[in-house]
Design a protein around this motif. Sequence first.
Motif, PDB file in Angstrom:
ATOM      1  N   LEU A 112       8.921  -5.439  -6.052  1.00 30.93           N
ATOM      2  CA  LEU A 112      10.285  -5.170  -5.596  1.00 30.93           C
ATOM      3  C   LEU A 112      11.127  -4.576  -6.721  1.00 30.93           C
ATOM      4  CD1 LEU A 112      12.415  -5.481  -3.317  1.00 30.93           C
ATOM      5  CD2 LEU A 112      12.920  -7.741  -4.257  1.00 30.93           C
ATOM      6  N   CYS A 113      10.997  -5.131  -7.923  1.00 31.60           N
ATOM      7  CA  CYS A 113      11.766  -4.630  -9.064  1.00 31.60           C
ATOM      8  C   CYS A 113      11.373  -3.196  -9.395  1.00 31.60           C
ATOM      9  CB  CYS A 113      11.542  -5.525 -10.284  1.00 31.60           C
ATOM     10  SG  CYS A 113      12.331  -7.146 -10.161  1.00 31.60           S
ATOM     11  N   LEU A 114      10.080  -2.911  -9.362  1.00 38.28           N
ATOM     12  CA  LEU A 114       9.606  -1.559  -9.682  1.00 38.28           C
ATOM     13  C   LEU A 114      10.128  -0.534  -8.682  1.00 38.28           C
ATOM     14  CD1 LEU A 114       7.823   0.320 -11.376  1.00 38.28           C
ATOM     15  CD2 LEU A 114       5.900  -0.304  -9.892  1.00 38.28           C
ATOM     16  N   VAL A 115       9.985  -0.842  -7.398  1.00 45.45           N
ATOM     17  CA  VAL A 115      10.415   0.093  -6.356  1.00 45.45           C
ATOM     18  C   VAL A 115      11.934   0.287  -6.396  1.00 45.45           C
ATOM     19  CG1 VAL A 115      10.588   0.448  -3.863  1.00 45.45           C
ATOM     20  CG2 VAL A 115       8.446  -0.391  -4.861  1.00 45.45           C
ATOM     21  N   CYS A 116      12.662  -0.815  -6.511  1.00 46.28           N
ATOM     22  CA  CYS A 116      14.127  -0.723  -6.495  1.00 46.28           C
ATOM     23  C   CYS A 116      14.655  -0.010  -7.738  1.00 46.28           C
ATOM     24  CB  CYS A 116      14.739  -2.113  -6.391  1.00 46.28           C
ATOM     25  SG  CYS A 116      14.518  -2.886  -4.774  1.00 46.28           S
ATOM     26  N   HIS A 144      13.972 -20.843  -2.111  1.00 47.39           N
ATOM     27  CA  HIS A 144      15.273 -20.439  -2.655  1.00 47.39           C
ATOM     28  C   HIS A 144      15.183 -20.186  -4.149  1.00 47.39           C
ATOM     29  CE1 HIS A 144      19.177 -21.054  -4.581  1.00 47.39           C
ATOM     30  NE2 HIS A 144      19.679 -20.514  -3.488  1.00 47.39           N
ATOM     31  N   SER A 145      14.455 -21.029  -4.867  1.00 43.26           N
ATOM     32  CA  SER A 145      14.349 -20.878  -6.315  1.00 43.26           C
ATOM     33  C   SER A 145      13.661 -19.571  -6.679  1.00 43.26           C
ATOM     34  CB  SER A 145      13.591 -22.064  -6.918  1.00 43.26           C
ATOM     35  OG  SER A 145      14.289 -23.274  -6.696  1.00 43.26           O
ATOM     36  N   PHE A 146      12.593 -19.239  -5.970  1.00 46.52           N
ATOM     37  CA  PHE A 146      11.925 -17.957  -6.226  1.00 46.52           C
ATOM     38  C   PHE A 146      12.850 -16.795  -5.892  1.00 46.52           C
ATOM     39  CE2 PHE A 146       7.797 -20.289  -6.069  1.00 46.52           C
ATOM     40  CZ  PHE A 146       7.257 -19.790  -7.251  1.00 46.52           C
ATOM     41  N   ALA A 147      13.544 -16.895  -4.762  1.00 45.11           N
ATOM     42  CA  ALA A 147      14.437 -15.801  -4.343  1.00 45.11           C
ATOM     43  C   ALA A 147      15.596 -15.628  -5.317  1.00 45.11           C
ATOM     44  CB  ALA A 147      14.960 -16.071  -2.938  1.00 45.11           C
ATOM     45  N   ALA A 148      16.210 -16.730  -5.730  1.00 43.94           N
ATOM     46  CA  ALA A 148      17.372 -16.655  -6.614  1.00 43.94           C
ATOM     47  C   ALA A 148      16.994 -16.078  -7.975  1.00 43.94           C
ATOM     48  CB  ALA A 148      17.986 -18.043  -6.781  1.00 43.94           C
ATOM     49  N   HIS A 149      15.926 -16.592  -8.567  1.00 51.18           N
ATOM     50  CA  HIS A 149      15.494 -16.071  -9.865  1.00 51.18           C
ATOM     51  C   HIS A 149      15.012 -14.624  -9.739  1.00 51.18           C
ATOM     52  CE1 HIS A 149      15.462 -20.402 -10.793  1.00 51.18           C
ATOM     53  NE2 HIS A 149      15.668 -20.022 -12.043  1.00 51.18           N
ATOM     54  N   GLY A 150      14.347 -14.320  -8.622  1.00 50.03           N
ATOM     55  CA  GLY A 150      13.892 -12.958  -8.405  1.00 50.03           C
ATOM     56  C   GLY A 150      15.041 -11.979  -8.306  1.00 50.03           C
ATOM     57  N   ILE A 169      18.015 -12.322  -9.680  1.00 52.61           N
ATOM     58  CA  ILE A 169      18.592 -12.175 -11.023  1.00 52.61           C
ATOM     59  C   ILE A 169      17.791 -11.154 -11.830  1.00 52.61           C
ATOM     60  CG2 ILE A 169      18.978 -13.351 -13.227  1.00 52.61           C
ATOM     61  CD1 ILE A 169      19.598 -15.893 -11.562  1.00 52.61           C
ATOM     62  N   VAL A 170      16.462 -11.296 -11.798  1.00 54.74           N
ATOM     63  CA  VAL A 170      15.596 -10.334 -12.503  1.00 54.74           C
ATOM     64  C   VAL A 170      15.811  -8.937 -11.938  1.00 54.74           C
ATOM     65  CG1 VAL A 170      13.201  -9.652 -12.916  1.00 54.74           C
ATOM     66  CG2 VAL A 170      13.867 -12.059 -13.133  1.00 54.74           C
ATOM     67  N   LEU A 171      15.854  -8.828 -10.618  1.00 53.78           N
ATOM     68  CA  LEU A 171      16.039  -7.526  -9.970  1.00 53.78           C
ATOM     69  C   LEU A 171      17.350  -6.887 -10.409  1.00 53.78           C
ATOM     70  CD1 LEU A 171      15.279  -5.365  -7.863  1.00 53.78           C
ATOM     71  CD2 LEU A 171      16.406  -6.797  -6.138  1.00 53.78           C
ATOM     72  N   ILE A 193      19.166  -7.333 -13.139  1.00 54.66           N
ATOM     73  CA  ILE A 193      19.170  -6.914 -14.542  1.00 54.66           C
ATOM     74  C   ILE A 193      18.241  -5.721 -14.751  1.00 54.66           C
ATOM     75  CG2 ILE A 193      18.773  -7.653 -16.916  1.00 54.66           C
ATOM     76  CD1 ILE A 193      19.349 -10.539 -15.949  1.00 54.66           C
ATOM     77  N   VAL A 194      17.101  -5.712 -14.063  1.00 53.51           N
ATOM     78  CA  VAL A 194      16.149  -4.608 -14.215  1.00 53.51           C
ATOM     79  C   VAL A 194      16.761  -3.294 -13.727  1.00 53.51           C
ATOM     80  CG1 VAL A 194      13.988  -3.661 -13.319  1.00 53.51           C
ATOM     81  CG2 VAL A 194      14.044  -5.985 -14.208  1.00 53.51           C
ATOM     82  N   VAL A 195      17.374  -3.306 -12.548  1.00 53.69           N
ATOM     83  CA  VAL A 195      17.918  -2.049 -12.021  1.00 53.69           C
ATOM     84  C   VAL A 195      19.126  -1.586 -12.837  1.00 53.69           C
ATOM     85  CG1 VAL A 195      17.042  -2.461  -9.686  1.00 53.69           C
ATOM     86  CG2 VAL A 195      19.368  -3.184 -10.272  1.00 53.69           C
ATOM     87  N   GLN A 196      19.905  -2.520 -13.347  1.00 53.87           N
ATOM     88  CA  GLN A 196      21.041  -2.135 -14.176  1.00 53.87           C
ATOM     89  C   GLN A 196      20.587  -1.544 -15.508  1.00 53.87           C
ATOM     90  OE1 GLN A 196      24.481  -2.310 -13.157  1.00 53.87           O
ATOM     91  NE2 GLN A 196      23.237  -2.458 -11.316  1.00 53.87           N
ATOM     92  N   THR A 197      19.511  -2.089 -16.056  1.00 52.46           N
ATOM     93  CA  THR A 197      18.971  -1.550 -17.303  1.00 52.46           C
ATOM     94  C   THR A 197      18.315  -0.193 -17.064  1.00 52.46           C
ATOM     95  OG1 THR A 197      18.566  -3.824 -18.078  1.00 52.46           O
ATOM     96  CG2 THR A 197      17.473  -2.042 -19.274  1.00 52.46           C
ATOM     97  N   ALA A 198      17.576  -0.084 -15.962  1.00 49.26           N
ATOM     98  CA  ALA A 198      16.905   1.183 -15.653  1.00 49.26           C
ATOM     99  C   ALA A 198      17.896   2.308 -15.410  1.00 49.26           C
ATOM    100  CB  ALA A 198      16.009   1.001 -14.430  1.00 49.26           C
ATOM    101  N   SER A 199      19.059   1.985 -14.855  1.00 47.26           N
ATOM    102  CA  SER A 199      20.057   3.013 -14.550  1.00 47.26           C
ATOM    103  C   SER A 199      20.963   3.321 -15.732  1.00 47.26           C
ATOM    104  CB  SER A 199      20.914   2.574 -13.363  1.00 47.26           C
ATOM    105  OG  SER A 199      21.722   1.465 -13.725  1.00 47.26           O
ATOM    106  N   GLY A 200      20.874   2.529 -16.803  1.00 51.49           N
ATOM    107  CA  GLY A 200      21.721   2.755 -17.965  1.00 51.49           C
ATOM    108  C   GLY A 200      23.032   2.010 -17.946  1.00 51.49           C
TER     109      GLY A 200
END
Length: 247
Positions: free
Chosen positions: A32-36, A137-143, A145-147, A149-156
Motif C-alpha cells: 500500500l505504501c509503495l503504490v500510494c 485496529h492496531s495494524f491499521a492505525a500504525h499502517g 501512520i507509516v503510509l 509519513i512515507v507519502v509525505q517524504t516521497a512527495s518532498g
Amino acid sequence: MFFTYAADLPPGVGFALFSAPHLGALMAIALLCLVCACRFRAAQASARRHLTQALGLSIVLLDIVRTIVYHCMGCMNLYELPLHLCGMAVYLCAIHSLWKPDWLGQVLYALCLPGACAALLFPDWTIYPFFSFVSLHSFAAHGLIVLYIVVQTASGAIRPCLFAVWKPVLFLCAVVPPIAWFDSCFHANYMFLQLPSPGSPLVWLAQLAGGSRAGYLLLFAVVIFCVMVLMDAPFALAHRYRNSRSI
C-alpha cells in the motif's frame, strides 16, 4: 472474542510474531505504501493537499473510533492514553497535514516512522487474536501512520536533514520527562520507559543493561539517536552526491 479486552481473553488465542497473518499484514502495508507513494508523487499539487488532509483526518478518526469502542468495552483507562510515540504520532500527523512545520516533519520521519515500523514488526498486541478489533485496529492505525509519513517524504513535503536531527532530539527532551513521571506515578509503561516491549529488540537492551533501569534507558537513548542518524544519512549522502555532480 472480537471485542474482548486482554484481561478477559482465554490463554493461547493470540497470534505469533512473523506468523502467516502477521507477515500478510506487513506485506499489505508495504505494498500500500509503495503504490500510494508512486501515485501521490504523480498527483497535482491541489490533489496532494486534499489527500494529505484526508489522510491526516482519517488517522485521527480511526483513533476516535478506538476510544469509543474501548469505552463501550469498559477498558478505557489510564493505560490506554495516547502517550506512546505512535499514539502521539496520530495527532502529529494530523497537525502536519494542515501546517507542515519543518520541525514536525523531522520528528515524524526520524522518530515516528521507525517507531511505527518497529511496532508493526514487533507488535505488543499479540495476546489478541489476529482477527479481533484491537489487533486489526492496531495494524491499521500504525499502517496509516507509516503510509502518511512515507507519502509525505516521497512527495518532498517532509525533507529529512541530518543537520536538523537536533529537532527530534529536542522533541524527546520535551516529552520524555513528563511521560517518565506519569509512568512512575501511575505504574504505566508509556514509550517503554519502565520495561521493554515483550518480544522486541528492547528486551536485548534490558538484558545488556543487566537489569539496571538507568542502563536500559541510556542504551535506549543511544539506539534512538543512532536510528535517527541512520534515517537521515541516506538523504545527506544523496544531497552531497548531487552537489558534487553539479560542480
